[in-house]
Design a protein around this motif. Structure first.
Motif, PDB file in Angstrom:
ATOM      1  N   ASP A   1       0.822  -1.212   0.000  1.00 35.14           N
ATOM      2  CA  ASP A   1       0.000   0.000   0.000  1.00 35.14           C
ATOM      3  C   ASP A   1       0.856   1.262   0.000  1.00 35.14           C
ATOM      4  N   ASP A   2       2.038   1.180   0.600  1.00 32.85           N
ATOM      5  CA  ASP A   2       2.932   2.340   0.536  1.00 32.85           C
ATOM      6  C   ASP A   2       4.383   1.872   0.541  1.00 32.85           C
ATOM      7  N   ILE A   3       5.260   2.783   0.154  1.00 32.18           N
ATOM      8  CA  ILE A   3       6.658   2.416  -0.046  1.00 32.18           C
ATOM      9  C   ILE A   3       7.351   2.094   1.281  1.00 32.18           C
ATOM     10  N   ASP A   4       6.902   2.726   2.382  1.00 33.42           N
ATOM     11  CA  ASP A   4       7.489   2.422   3.686  1.00 33.42           C
ATOM     12  C   ASP A   4       7.322   0.948   4.030  1.00 33.42           C
ATOM     13  N   ALA A   5       6.145   0.408   3.738  1.00 36.95           N
ATOM     14  CA  ALA A   5       5.895  -1.004   4.045  1.00 36.95           C
ATOM     15  C   ALA A   5       6.795  -1.894   3.193  1.00 36.95           C
ATOM     16  N   ALA A   6       7.005  -1.513   1.936  1.00 35.25           N
ATOM     17  CA  ALA A   6       7.878  -2.297   1.057  1.00 35.25           C
ATOM     18  C   ALA A   6       9.313  -2.298   1.586  1.00 35.25           C
ATOM     19  N   VAL A   7       9.777  -1.114   2.003  1.00 36.96           N
ATOM     20  CA  VAL A   7      11.144  -1.013   2.531  1.00 36.96           C
ATOM     21  C   VAL A   7      11.276  -1.805   3.833  1.00 36.96           C
ATOM     22  N   ALA A   8      10.250  -1.734   4.656  1.00 35.06           N
ATOM     23  CA  ALA A   8      10.280  -2.494   5.912  1.00 35.06           C
ATOM     24  C   ALA A   8      10.421  -3.986   5.632  1.00 35.06           C
ATOM     25  N   ALA A   9       9.679  -4.472   4.660  1.00 32.84           N
ATOM     26  CA  ALA A   9       9.756  -5.903   4.317  1.00 32.84           C
ATOM     27  C   ALA A   9      11.150  -6.254   3.810  1.00 32.84           C
ATOM     28  N   ALA A  10      11.700  -5.409   2.928  1.00 28.72           N
ATOM     29  CA  ALA A  10      13.033  -5.671   2.375  1.00 28.72           C
ATOM     30  C   ALA A  10      14.085  -5.692   3.480  1.00 28.72           C
ATOM     31  N   THR A  11      13.983  -4.729   4.391  1.00 31.67           N
ATOM     32  CA  THR A  11      14.948  -4.648   5.489  1.00 31.67           C
ATOM     33  C   THR A  11      14.898  -5.915   6.336  1.00 31.67           C
TER      34      THR A  11
ATOM     35  N   VAL B   1      18.613 -14.176  -0.555  1.00 29.37           N
ATOM     36  CA  VAL B   1      17.989 -13.828  -1.838  1.00 29.37           C
ATOM     37  C   VAL B   1      19.075 -13.415  -2.833  1.00 29.37           C
ATOM     38  N   ALA B   2      18.832 -13.741  -4.104  1.00 24.90           N
ATOM     39  CA  ALA B   2      19.787 -13.342  -5.148  1.00 24.90           C
ATOM     40  C   ALA B   2      19.504 -11.922  -5.617  1.00 24.90           C
ATOM     41  N   ARG B   3      18.231 -11.566  -5.629  1.00 29.74           N
ATOM     42  CA  ARG B   3      17.841 -10.215  -6.012  1.00 29.74           C
ATOM     43  C   ARG B   3      16.683  -9.770  -5.125  1.00 29.74           C
ATOM     44  N   MET B   4      16.690  -8.491  -4.777  1.00 27.73           N
ATOM     45  CA  MET B   4      15.562  -7.921  -4.042  1.00 27.73           C
ATOM     46  C   MET B   4      15.488  -6.449  -4.441  1.00 27.73           C
ATOM     47  N   GLU B   5      14.570  -6.131  -5.325  1.00 27.71           N
ATOM     48  CA  GLU B   5      14.529  -4.808  -5.944  1.00 27.71           C
ATOM     49  C   GLU B   5      13.251  -4.078  -5.595  1.00 27.71           C
ATOM     50  N   LEU B   6      13.412  -2.807  -5.265  1.00 29.12           N
ATOM     51  CA  LEU B   6      12.270  -1.928  -4.981  1.00 29.12           C
ATOM     52  C   LEU B   6      11.965  -1.079  -6.209  1.00 29.12           C
ATOM     53  N   MET B   7      10.667  -0.983  -6.529  1.00 28.69           N
ATOM     54  CA  MET B   7      10.236  -0.060  -7.588  1.00 28.69           C
ATOM     55  C   MET B   7       8.990   0.656  -7.075  1.00 28.69           C
ATOM     56  N   ASP B   8       9.015   1.976  -7.089  1.00 32.34           N
ATOM     57  CA  ASP B   8       7.832   2.663  -6.572  1.00 32.34           C
ATOM     58  C   ASP B   8       6.715   2.662  -7.628  1.00 32.34           C
ATOM     59  N   ARG B   9       5.513   3.086  -7.178  1.00 33.80           N
ATOM     60  CA  ARG B   9       4.359   2.909  -8.064  1.00 33.80           C
ATOM     61  C   ARG B   9       4.496   3.710  -9.352  1.00 33.80           C
ATOM     62  N   GLY B  10       5.138   4.879  -9.251  1.00 26.61           N
ATOM     63  CA  GLY B  10       5.350   5.678 -10.459  1.00 26.61           C
ATOM     64  C   GLY B  10       6.205   4.940 -11.474  1.00 26.61           C
ATOM     65  N   LEU B  11       7.242   4.292 -10.969  1.00 25.86           N
ATOM     66  CA  LEU B  11       8.115   3.550 -11.873  1.00 25.86           C
ATOM     67  C   LEU B  11       7.373   2.380 -12.518  1.00 25.86           C
ATOM     68  N   ILE B  12       6.548   1.720 -11.738  1.00 30.51           N
ATOM     69  CA  ILE B  12       5.792   0.577 -12.290  1.00 30.51           C
ATOM     70  C   ILE B  12       4.952   1.045 -13.477  1.00 30.51           C
ATOM     71  N   ARG B  13       4.335   2.213 -13.316  1.00 28.94           N
ATOM     72  CA  ARG B  13       3.531   2.748 -14.422  1.00 28.94           C
ATOM     73  C   ARG B  13       4.414   2.950 -15.670  1.00 28.94           C
TER      74      ARG B  13
ATOM     75  N   LEU C   1       2.038  -5.031 -14.581  1.00 25.29           N
ATOM     76  CA  LEU C   1       2.186  -5.155 -13.130  1.00 25.29           C
ATOM     77  C   LEU C   1       1.216  -4.208 -12.443  1.00 25.29           C
ATOM     78  N   PRO C   2       0.642  -4.609 -11.299  1.00 23.22           N
ATOM     79  CA  PRO C   2      -0.248  -3.689 -10.563  1.00 23.22           C
ATOM     80  C   PRO C   2       0.507  -2.409 -10.212  1.00 23.22           C
ATOM     81  N   GLU C   3      -0.143  -1.263 -10.411  1.00 19.04           N
ATOM     82  CA  GLU C   3       0.531   0.019 -10.161  1.00 19.04           C
ATOM     83  C   GLU C   3       0.584   0.320  -8.673  1.00 19.04           C
ATOM     84  N   ALA C   4       1.571  -0.281  -8.026  1.00 20.06           N
ATOM     85  CA  ALA C   4       1.728  -0.116  -6.577  1.00 20.06           C
ATOM     86  C   ALA C   4       3.207  -0.207  -6.264  1.00 20.06           C
ATOM     87  N   ASP C   5       3.571   0.245  -5.078  1.00 16.90           N
ATOM     88  CA  ASP C   5       4.954   0.109  -4.644  1.00 16.90           C
ATOM     89  C   ASP C   5       5.273  -1.382  -4.553  1.00 16.90           C
ATOM     90  N   THR C   6       6.380  -1.766  -5.176  1.00 11.87           N
ATOM     91  CA  THR C   6       6.593  -3.178  -5.499  1.00 11.87           C
ATOM     92  C   THR C   6       7.964  -3.654  -5.050  1.00 11.87           C
TER      93      THR C   6
END
Lengths: 455, 455
Positions: free
Chosen positions: A224-234, A243-255, A265-270
C-alpha cells in the motif's frame, strides 16, 4: 607537440584514428545529463600493446587520455575536460579464456556483460554483476559497478580476481595471480577497481564466475505504501535470507515500466525477488520471504519458476532508466545513487519522498534494497536551468542525509565529475589528500582522465 | 634526536613506555622461525589519539614504528629491522559498536577474533574469519588474513567495511563509510588491508558480521591417499556446494593432532567439512558431499550436529600449527602458504609430496582446499643451518610451482620479510615499481615497518 602526436597516431592506426566531429561528440559524454566535452580524437584499439603505444606517446607529449567502453556511465566520467584522446575499447571484445573448473574467466575489456553471459550459457556458468546498461566489463571494473545481484554475489570489488592494466607511461602490468585469495603485497587489483580511468587503462579482466543455480524462481509483490515495502526488504536482509535479487520499484516507476515494456504489473509500490539454489532451497527461501512480506502487508506474493516471465520482469527492471527518461521527449536522465546501512534505508527513502513531494519533474524511486542502495531517477529538461537546480538540490539533500547516517554518496555509479563535491563531505581532508597522493604516485603527469574523482 | 624522542615518549606514556629487554625481545618476532629483531622500545597504547601522537613525533624524528597485535604473524612481519618503536595495540581491546540490524560492528584493533565472537554470541551473530591463532582484528586486517571459513564467507579483503587508520605523519583518517558498497573514489580500505603496517597503523576496524546459521553440521571422512582427498575437495568446489569449511589434513598431521588434542581420528588423509544453513539446506549439502566423497573412495563420512564434538574438531584444527611444532622439543614452526587455482590443487599437492619425500624434518600438509590454499608446516631446528636450507628449498619449490600454474606465493600469511624475494617472481617489474611508488606516496620518510613487503 600535439600535432606531431596526432600525425604519428594517425599513421599508426589508420582509419581507427579519427577526429570526426560525430565520433568525438559521441565519445565526450555518458548516458546522463552532464554536458559532453568531446575529445580531440578517438582511437579504436585492438590490443593491450596498442593501448601501451598510445599511452607511451601521450605520456611523452603530456596529452590527456580517456578510456571509453560502452559509454553508459552516469556521472560525467567520459568528458574530455582538458581535450586529449578517447581510447575506445569496444573492439577488444574477445572472451580469452573460461575455466569451468576454476569458475573464472579472462575477457578483453570491451566485452559487455550480456555478451559474456551469452558466451557462458552453454557451459552452465554465469556472471552475476548487472548494472542496468549493457556495460563493458572494463568499464564496470573501472566504475566499481554492481547491480541487482550484488546482495548475493557481491560487486566488481569482490568478483574481479585480476586485471591487465596499461599504466600512464605505457608499462603493462598484471595486478594479481588467478588465485582466489592472496596476501602477496599491496592490493593492486582493488587500486584499479573503481579508479574510473584515472590510474591507467584496464585492457583485460579476470573474473569469478558462478554455476547457474539448479533452481531459480522469482516473485513480485506489492504494498500500500513504499514504507511497508522497505520495511519488508529490510527484514528479509536482517533475517539473512540469501535472496539473489531484491529490488524496490515505486508505483510511479511501475507505471512507466508497464508502458515501456508492455507489462501489466499492478501500479503499486513493489518488491521483486529472485531466489537461487537447489529446488528445496529456493522453495524454502520463497516461503520465508512470503511470510515476512505478509507480515508487512504485502499482497500478491507468488513465486514463479517460469523463465520467460522472469526474464521479462528483469529485462523491464534493467530498462527502468530508459523507461523513466522515455516519459518525456528530449529529456536526459539523472540518477541519484546513495547507499546507506540497511537500518537507515527506511529513513533515507522517507527523506527522498519528502524531497520529491513538490517536484514537478518526472521521477521514480528504485533500488537494490538488500544493499541499502537506491536511486531516484529523473527525466530532466537540461535546457531549463531551474530544473537542473531543482534536481541538484534534491540530490544534495539525499547525499547529505546518507552521509549523516553513515552512508555514501555513490553506491555504484562512481564519482566522475558529478560527485566530486560530495567527497569532501564523505571523507576526512587527510583521506582526500591521501587519494591525491595516490593519484600523483600512479600518474604524476596527470594525463589519465583528468578532472575526474578529484578536483 | 632519538634520545630526546624517547625522553618525551617516556614522559607522555609513563610505565606504558618500556625499554625492558624482555618486552623488546617479545615484540621483535612472530610465531615462526624468523630471527627476532627487537625494537628499541615498546609502547602500549590506549587510543587512536595516542597512536597519532607517537607517529607525529616519530615522523618528525625519522624513527621507525612497527605495529604489534597478538604477535602471531608467520612471515617475520614484526622484526624491528632498523630499530624503532613497537606500538602494542593489545590494550585497545574494546568492542565499540555492534549492529544486529546492519550485521556489522566496529572494534578497536586489539580485539581478538575469539573475544569478538564471545562478545557476539548472545546476539545470534558471529564473525567468520579464523586464522589458526587467536589474532587481533587489526593484525588480521593488516595481513589480509583468512582461515577455514573463507570458502564461504570470504577473507579480510571482503569483510572489512572500513578502517580507522593513523597515517605515518600522525593524521587520522576513516577509509570508508559503513555502507555495504560504495563507488566513492579510490578504495582506501583495500589499500590498508594487507599492507602489513607499512602504510600506517590501523586502530579501529569496521567488520561485516553474519547471523549464526539456523543449523550447523560437521563431517569428517578419510581416504586411502591424499590425491583422492584432494580430488574430492576439488569436485565439491566445482559443483558449487556452499560448504562453510572444507579442510584437508594429511595422515601425519592427524597423528600429531590426535596426540596434541586427545582426539582419536583415524590416522588417514582426511577431509573435514562444516555445513551452514537451514535444517533442510544443511542436510542437502551433507548428502551431496557424501555422494562425491564416496565416488572418490572416501570412507566413514557421517554428518554430525553435536556441537561439542564439532568444537573439539575445529579447535584441534586451529591448533594444528602448535601440534606440529610441539612434536619436537625446542623446534620453531615454518609454514608454506601457496594458493593456486582449484584445478591446479591436486598437482600442487603432488609437488609438495614429492618435495617432502626425502625430508627428515617433521612436516604435515593441511589446507583450506576450497580456496586452493594449503600449507606445509615444519617443526624446525633453527640451530641447524642444513635444516633451514632444506626447508627453504622445499618452500621455494612449492612457490615456483604455484606461480607457474597461476597461483600466489602467499594465500593468507602475508609477505613480511619471508616472501619478499618471491614477489619478483609473482609480479611484473612494473607492478613492483608501482607498489614502491605507493609506499613512497603514503610513507615518504619510510618510517612504517621498514623492510617489509618491499626490499
Amino acid at each position: 607537440m600535439t600535432a606531431a602526436l596526432f600525425t604519428a597516431l594517425a599513421a599508426e592506426f589508420g582509419p581507427r584514428f579519427s577526429t570526426s566531429q560525430a565520433l568525438r561528440d559521441q565519445h565526450g559524454g555518458g548516458e546522463a545529463w552532464h554536458k559532453a566535452a568531446p575529445p580531440d580524437a578517438v582511437i579504436h584499439v585492438h590490443s593491450t600493446e596498442e593501448v601501451a603505444s598510445i599511452l607511451r606517446q601521450c605520456h611523452a607529449a603530456g596529452v590527456p587520455v580517456i578510456p571509453f567502453g560502452a559509454g553508459t556511465s552516469l556521472e560525467g566520467q567520459l568528458g574530455a575536460l582538458k581535450g586529449g584522446i578517447s581510447v575506445d575499447l569496444t573492439q577488444m571484445d574477445r572472451v580469452l579464456r573460461v575455466s569451468a573448473q576454476d569458475l573464472d574467466c579472462t575477457v578483453q575489456a570491451g566485452v559487455t556483460r550480456e555478451a559474456l553471459n551469452t558466451h557462458l550459457r552453454d557451459q552452465g556458468l554465469f556472471f552475476p554483476i548487472d548494472p542496468g546498461a549493457n556495460a563493458t566489463l572494463g568499464g564496470m571494473a573501472a566504475t566499481r559497478a554492481s547491480g541487482t545481484n550484488a546482495v548475493r554475489y557481491g560487486t566488481m570489488r569482490e568478483v574481479v580476481l585480476s586485471l591487465k592494466v596499461v599504466l600512464p607511461d605505457g608499462q603493462i602490468i598484471t595486478t594479481a595471480s588467478r588465485a582466489r585469495k592472496s596476501s602477496a603485497g599491496y592490493d593492486l587489483t582493488r587500486l584499479f577497481v573503481g579508479s574510473e580511468g584515472t590510474f591507467g587503462i584496464i585492457t583485460e579482466v579476470t573474473l569469478r564466475l558462478f554455476g547457474i543455480p539448479q533452481a531459480i524462481s522469482a516473485a513480485v509483490c506489492h504494498f500500500d505504501d513504499i514504507d511497508a515495502a522497505v520495511a519488508a526488504a529490510t527484514m528479509v536482509t536482517q533475517f539473512g535470507i540469501p535472496v539473489a535479487r531484491m529490488e524496490l520499484m515505486d508505483r510511479g516507476l511501475i507505471r512507466m515500466v508497464n508502458a515501456a515494456s508492455g507489462l501489466s504489473l499492478p501500479e503499486a509500490d513493489t518488491l521483486a525477488f529472485e531466489f537461487h539454489g537447489s529446488d528445496a532451497g529456493v522453495a524454502e527461501q520463497a516461503e520465508q520471504v512470503a511470510e515476512i512480506v505478509a507480515d508487512c502487508g504485502g499482497k500478491g506474493f507468488e513465486a514463479a519458476t517460469d523463465a520467460d516471465a522472469r526474464n521479462r520482469l528483469w529485462k523491464a527492471r534493467h530498462n527502468a532508466w530508459y523507461a523513466v527518461v522515455g516519459t518525456r521527449i528530449g529529456a536526459k536522465g539523472w540518477s541519484s545513487d546513495v547507499c546507506v546501512p540497511v537500518s537507515e534505508l527506511a529513513g533515507a527513502v522517507r527523506v527522498a519522498r519528502d524531497l520529491l513531494a513538490d517536484c514537478p519533474i518526472p521521477a521514480a524511486i528504485l533500488g537494490h534494497v538488500g544493499d541499502g542502495n537506491f536511486h531516484v531517477v529523473f527525466a530532466l529538461d537540461v535546457t531549463d536551468p531551474a530544473e537542473i537546480a531543482a534536481v541538484k538540490a534534491i540530490n544534495a539533500g539525499l547525499v547529505a542525509h546518507a552521509i549523516a547516517v553513515g552512508g555514501t554518496c555513490t553506491g555504484e555509479h562512481g564519482v566522475g565529475t558529478g560527485k566530486i563535491g560530495y567527497l569532501a563531505d564523505e571523507y576526512d581532508p587527510a583521506a582526500l589528500q591521501l587519494m591525491a597522493a595516490l593519484k600523483h604516485a600512479v600518474d604524476p603527469k596527470g594525463i589519465m582522465n583528468p578532472g575526474k574523482i578529484l578536483a
